[in-house]
Write an enzyme that holds these catalytic residues in place. Structure first.
Site, PDB file in Angstrom:
ATOM      1  N   TRP A 125       0.869  -1.192   0.000  1.00  0.00           N
ATOM      2  CA  TRP A 125       0.000   0.000   0.000  1.00  0.00           C
ATOM      3  C   TRP A 125       0.902   1.236   0.000  1.00  0.00           C
ATOM      4  O   TRP A 125       1.897   1.277   0.726  1.00  0.00           O
ATOM      5  CB  TRP A 125      -0.871   0.021   1.265  1.00  0.00           C
ATOM      6  CG  TRP A 125      -2.284  -0.430   1.059  1.00  0.00           C
ATOM      7  CD1 TRP A 125      -2.694  -1.716   0.920  1.00  0.00           C
ATOM      8  CD2 TRP A 125      -3.449   0.411   0.987  1.00  0.00           C
ATOM      9  NE1 TRP A 125      -4.050  -1.738   0.768  1.00  0.00           N
ATOM     10  CE2 TRP A 125      -4.558  -0.458   0.802  1.00  0.00           C
ATOM     11  CE3 TRP A 125      -3.682   1.778   1.073  1.00  0.00           C
ATOM     12  CZ2 TRP A 125      -5.858   0.002   0.701  1.00  0.00           C
ATOM     13  CZ3 TRP A 125      -4.977   2.237   0.968  1.00  0.00           C
ATOM     14  CH2 TRP A 125      -6.052   1.365   0.779  1.00  0.00           C
ATOM     15  N   SER A 146      -0.121  -2.291   5.481  1.00  0.00           N
ATOM     16  CA  SER A 146       0.594  -2.144   6.756  1.00  0.00           C
ATOM     17  C   SER A 146       0.061  -3.096   7.823  1.00  0.00           C
ATOM     18  O   SER A 146       0.817  -3.552   8.681  1.00  0.00           O
ATOM     19  CB  SER A 146       0.490  -0.699   7.247  1.00  0.00           C
ATOM     20  OG  SER A 146       1.254   0.131   6.401  1.00  0.00           O
ATOM     21  N   GLU A 164      -0.746  -6.046   7.537  1.00  0.00           N
ATOM     22  CA  GLU A 164      -0.129  -7.365   7.365  1.00  0.00           C
ATOM     23  C   GLU A 164       1.329  -7.389   7.831  1.00  0.00           C
ATOM     24  O   GLU A 164       1.952  -8.460   7.883  1.00  0.00           O
ATOM     25  CB  GLU A 164      -0.221  -7.811   5.899  1.00  0.00           C
ATOM     26  CG  GLU A 164      -1.611  -8.276   5.475  1.00  0.00           C
ATOM     27  CD  GLU A 164      -2.639  -7.169   5.389  1.00  0.00           C
ATOM     28  OE1 GLU A 164      -2.311  -6.113   4.826  1.00  0.00           O
ATOM     29  OE2 GLU A 164      -3.758  -7.345   5.915  1.00  0.00           O
ATOM     30  N   CYS A 216       3.319   2.686   5.125  1.00  0.00           N
ATOM     31  CA  CYS A 216       2.930   4.094   5.095  1.00  0.00           C
ATOM     32  C   CYS A 216       1.415   4.171   5.186  1.00  0.00           C
ATOM     33  O   CYS A 216       0.709   3.621   4.340  1.00  0.00           O
ATOM     34  CB  CYS A 216       3.413   4.738   3.798  1.00  0.00           C
ATOM     35  SG  CYS A 216       2.757   6.403   3.555  1.00  0.00           S
ATOM     36  N   VAL A 217       0.930   4.817   6.244  1.00  0.00           N
ATOM     37  CA  VAL A 217      -0.509   4.982   6.415  1.00  0.00           C
ATOM     38  C   VAL A 217      -0.836   6.472   6.306  1.00  0.00           C
ATOM     39  O   VAL A 217      -0.283   7.296   7.029  1.00  0.00           O
ATOM     40  CB  VAL A 217      -0.985   4.423   7.776  1.00  0.00           C
ATOM     41  CG1 VAL A 217      -2.502   4.316   7.793  1.00  0.00           C
ATOM     42  CG2 VAL A 217      -0.386   3.055   8.044  1.00  0.00           C
ATOM     43  N   ILE A 218      -1.704   6.772   5.342  1.00  0.00           N
ATOM     44  CA  ILE A 218      -2.076   8.169   5.113  1.00  0.00           C
ATOM     45  C   ILE A 218      -3.512   8.370   5.589  1.00  0.00           C
ATOM     46  O   ILE A 218      -4.411   7.592   5.241  1.00  0.00           O
ATOM     47  CB  ILE A 218      -1.934   8.535   3.618  1.00  0.00           C
ATOM     48  CG1 ILE A 218      -0.485   8.311   3.172  1.00  0.00           C
ATOM     49  CG2 ILE A 218      -2.362   9.982   3.382  1.00  0.00           C
ATOM     50  CD1 ILE A 218      -0.234   8.527   1.689  1.00  0.00           C
ATOM     51  N   ASP A 271     -10.669   9.653   5.370  1.00  0.00           N
ATOM     52  CA  ASP A 271     -11.880  10.167   5.996  1.00  0.00           C
ATOM     53  C   ASP A 271     -12.539   9.166   6.937  1.00  0.00           C
ATOM     54  O   ASP A 271     -13.561   9.468   7.543  1.00  0.00           O
ATOM     55  CB  ASP A 271     -12.895  10.557   4.903  1.00  0.00           C
ATOM     56  CG  ASP A 271     -12.357  11.689   4.046  1.00  0.00           C
ATOM     57  OD1 ASP A 271     -11.583  12.515   4.584  1.00  0.00           O
ATOM     58  OD2 ASP A 271     -12.683  11.732   2.848  1.00  0.00           O
ATOM     59  N   HIS A 287     -10.246   4.085   9.678  1.00  0.00           N
ATOM     60  CA  HIS A 287      -9.255   3.072   9.334  1.00  0.00           C
ATOM     61  C   HIS A 287      -7.837   3.464   9.723  1.00  0.00           C
ATOM     62  O   HIS A 287      -7.056   2.637  10.179  1.00  0.00           O
ATOM     63  CB  HIS A 287      -9.308   2.776   7.835  1.00  0.00           C
ATOM     64  CG  HIS A 287      -9.809   1.410   7.542  1.00  0.00           C
ATOM     65  ND1 HIS A 287     -11.139   1.106   7.478  1.00  0.00           N
ATOM     66  CD2 HIS A 287      -9.138   0.255   7.341  1.00  0.00           C
ATOM     67  CE1 HIS A 287     -11.274  -0.176   7.238  1.00  0.00           C
ATOM     68  NE2 HIS A 287     -10.081  -0.721   7.153  1.00  0.00           N
ATOM     69  N   TYR A 342      10.465  -0.090  13.938  1.00  0.00           N
ATOM     70  CA  TYR A 342       9.165   0.496  13.593  1.00  0.00           C
ATOM     71  C   TYR A 342       9.339   1.479  12.435  1.00  0.00           C
ATOM     72  O   TYR A 342       9.687   2.634  12.624  1.00  0.00           O
ATOM     73  CB  TYR A 342       8.626   1.201  14.835  1.00  0.00           C
ATOM     74  CG  TYR A 342       7.256   1.807  14.693  1.00  0.00           C
ATOM     75  CD1 TYR A 342       6.123   0.998  14.689  1.00  0.00           C
ATOM     76  CD2 TYR A 342       7.093   3.178  14.590  1.00  0.00           C
ATOM     77  CE1 TYR A 342       4.859   1.552  14.587  1.00  0.00           C
ATOM     78  CE2 TYR A 342       5.828   3.747  14.483  1.00  0.00           C
ATOM     79  CZ  TYR A 342       4.724   2.916  14.476  1.00  0.00           C
ATOM     80  OH  TYR A 342       3.471   3.464  14.379  1.00  0.00           O
TER      81      TYR A 342
HETATM   82  N1  RBF Z   1      -2.659   0.056   4.250  1.00  0.00           N
HETATM   83  C1  RBF Z   1      -1.582   0.859   4.306  1.00  0.00           C
HETATM   84  O1  RBF Z   1      -0.454   0.379   4.382  1.00  0.00           O
HETATM   85  N2  RBF Z   1      -1.728   2.229   4.300  1.00  0.00           N
HETATM   86  C2  RBF Z   1      -2.933   2.827   4.250  1.00  0.00           C
HETATM   87  O2  RBF Z   1      -3.002   4.079   4.226  1.00  0.00           O
HETATM   88  C3  RBF Z   1      -4.090   2.000   4.207  1.00  0.00           C
HETATM   89  N3  RBF Z   1      -5.325   2.557   4.178  1.00  0.00           N
HETATM   90  C4  RBF Z   1      -6.399   1.749   4.148  1.00  0.00           C
HETATM   91  C5  RBF Z   1      -7.695   2.320   4.130  1.00  0.00           C
HETATM   92  C6  RBF Z   1      -8.805   1.505   4.081  1.00  0.00           C
HETATM   93  C7  RBF Z   1     -10.163   2.143   4.066  1.00  0.00           C
HETATM   94  C8  RBF Z   1      -8.647   0.082   4.047  1.00  0.00           C
HETATM   95  C9  RBF Z   1      -9.853  -0.832   3.983  1.00  0.00           C
HETATM   96  C10 RBF Z   1      -7.399  -0.481   4.069  1.00  0.00           C
HETATM   97  C11 RBF Z   1      -6.256   0.332   4.106  1.00  0.00           C
HETATM   98  N4  RBF Z   1      -4.979  -0.221   4.120  1.00  0.00           N
HETATM   99  C12 RBF Z   1      -3.894   0.594   4.183  1.00  0.00           C
HETATM  100  C13 RBF Z   1      -4.771  -1.685   3.968  1.00  0.00           C
HETATM  101  C14 RBF Z   1      -4.617  -2.427   5.298  1.00  0.00           C
HETATM  102  O3  RBF Z   1      -3.315  -2.211   5.837  1.00  0.00           O
HETATM  103  C15 RBF Z   1      -4.798  -3.943   5.070  1.00  0.00           C
HETATM  104  O4  RBF Z   1      -3.962  -4.351   4.011  1.00  0.00           O
HETATM  105  C16 RBF Z   1      -6.214  -4.317   4.741  1.00  0.00           C
HETATM  106  O5  RBF Z   1      -7.124  -3.780   5.669  1.00  0.00           O
HETATM  107  C17 RBF Z   1      -6.387  -5.866   4.688  1.00  0.00           C
HETATM  108  O6  RBF Z   1      -6.064  -6.436   5.951  1.00  0.00           O
END
Ligand code: RBF
Length: 161
Positions: A28, A62, A64, A86-88, A91, A94, A119
């Site tokens: 992601w 992330s 996983e 990287c988590v952004i 809205d 999540h 980390y």
């Molecule tokens: N994974 C990331 O690594 N970064 C994100 O910004 C991110 N945003 C997500 C937003 C939503 C609405 C969902 C459903 C999943 C997102 N994920 C993101 C994926 C998450 O880490 C994971 O792969 C999934 O939820 C499946 O377990």
């Protein structure tokens, strides 16, 4: 706000030529995570880590990273693991759920596992903030993750002496 590129001391980096590292990198936001991965890999190699002493694994997101790091540690071959994601902020809740879950679980692995798990989760409000930290004006945080990993393996090895 951070004012320097490096927040770590980058002198006195221990010799890493005998160390083995695992990197688990989330796909992601891979426009960011792959740059962090590149930064980590080049810094490990610059500090003497052999190419064949680095195992890179990819996971979808992330969240996983938790399973990926736990299984890689169980595998037993590496001296430390770097978790890159990287988590952004969006809205929905999540963002908080993922950040909290990953942070707590990686912390748990650090206290309950045998090896350090670094980390490398970038948690930001905007893509621009992520870009600043993945080779932009705030440097490449992947380099810091690599130096931290080397220092933590050295920490463990000093205790074993
Ligand atoms: N994974 C990331 O690594 N970064 C994100 O910004 C991110 N945003 C997500 C937003 C939503 C609405 C969902 C459903 C999943 C997102 N994920 C993101 C994926 C998450 O880490 C994971 O792969 C999934 O939820 C499946 O377990």
């Amino acid at each position: 706000m951070s004012s320097s590129v490096f927040t770590l001391s980058d002198n006195n980096i221990p010799d890493a030529s005998e160390m083995r590292f695992g990197i688990v990198c989330a796909e992601w936001n891979n426009n960011i995570t792959f740059k962090l991965l590149e930064g980590a890999l080049s810094t490990l190699k610059e500090n003497g880590v052999q190419e064949q002493a680095i195992k890179v694994m990819h996971v979808p997101g992330s969240f996983e990273l938790i399973h990926g790091c736990a299984e890689l540690a169980r595998h037993g071959w590496v001296d430390a693991i770097i978790a890159i994601g990287c988590v952004i902020k969006g809205d929905t809740p999540h963002f908080d759920n993922i950040c909290q879950g990953v942070t707590q679980e990686l912390a748990h692995q650090n206290t309950n596992g045998k090896i350090p798990v670094i980390y490398g989760l970038i948690t930001v409000n905007t893509l621009e903030q992520a870009e600043e930290r993945a080779g932009g004006k705030l440097g490449n945080k992947g380099e810091e993750f690599a130096i931290t990993a080397i220092k933590m393996v050295d920490f463990d090895w000093q205790l074993q002496k």
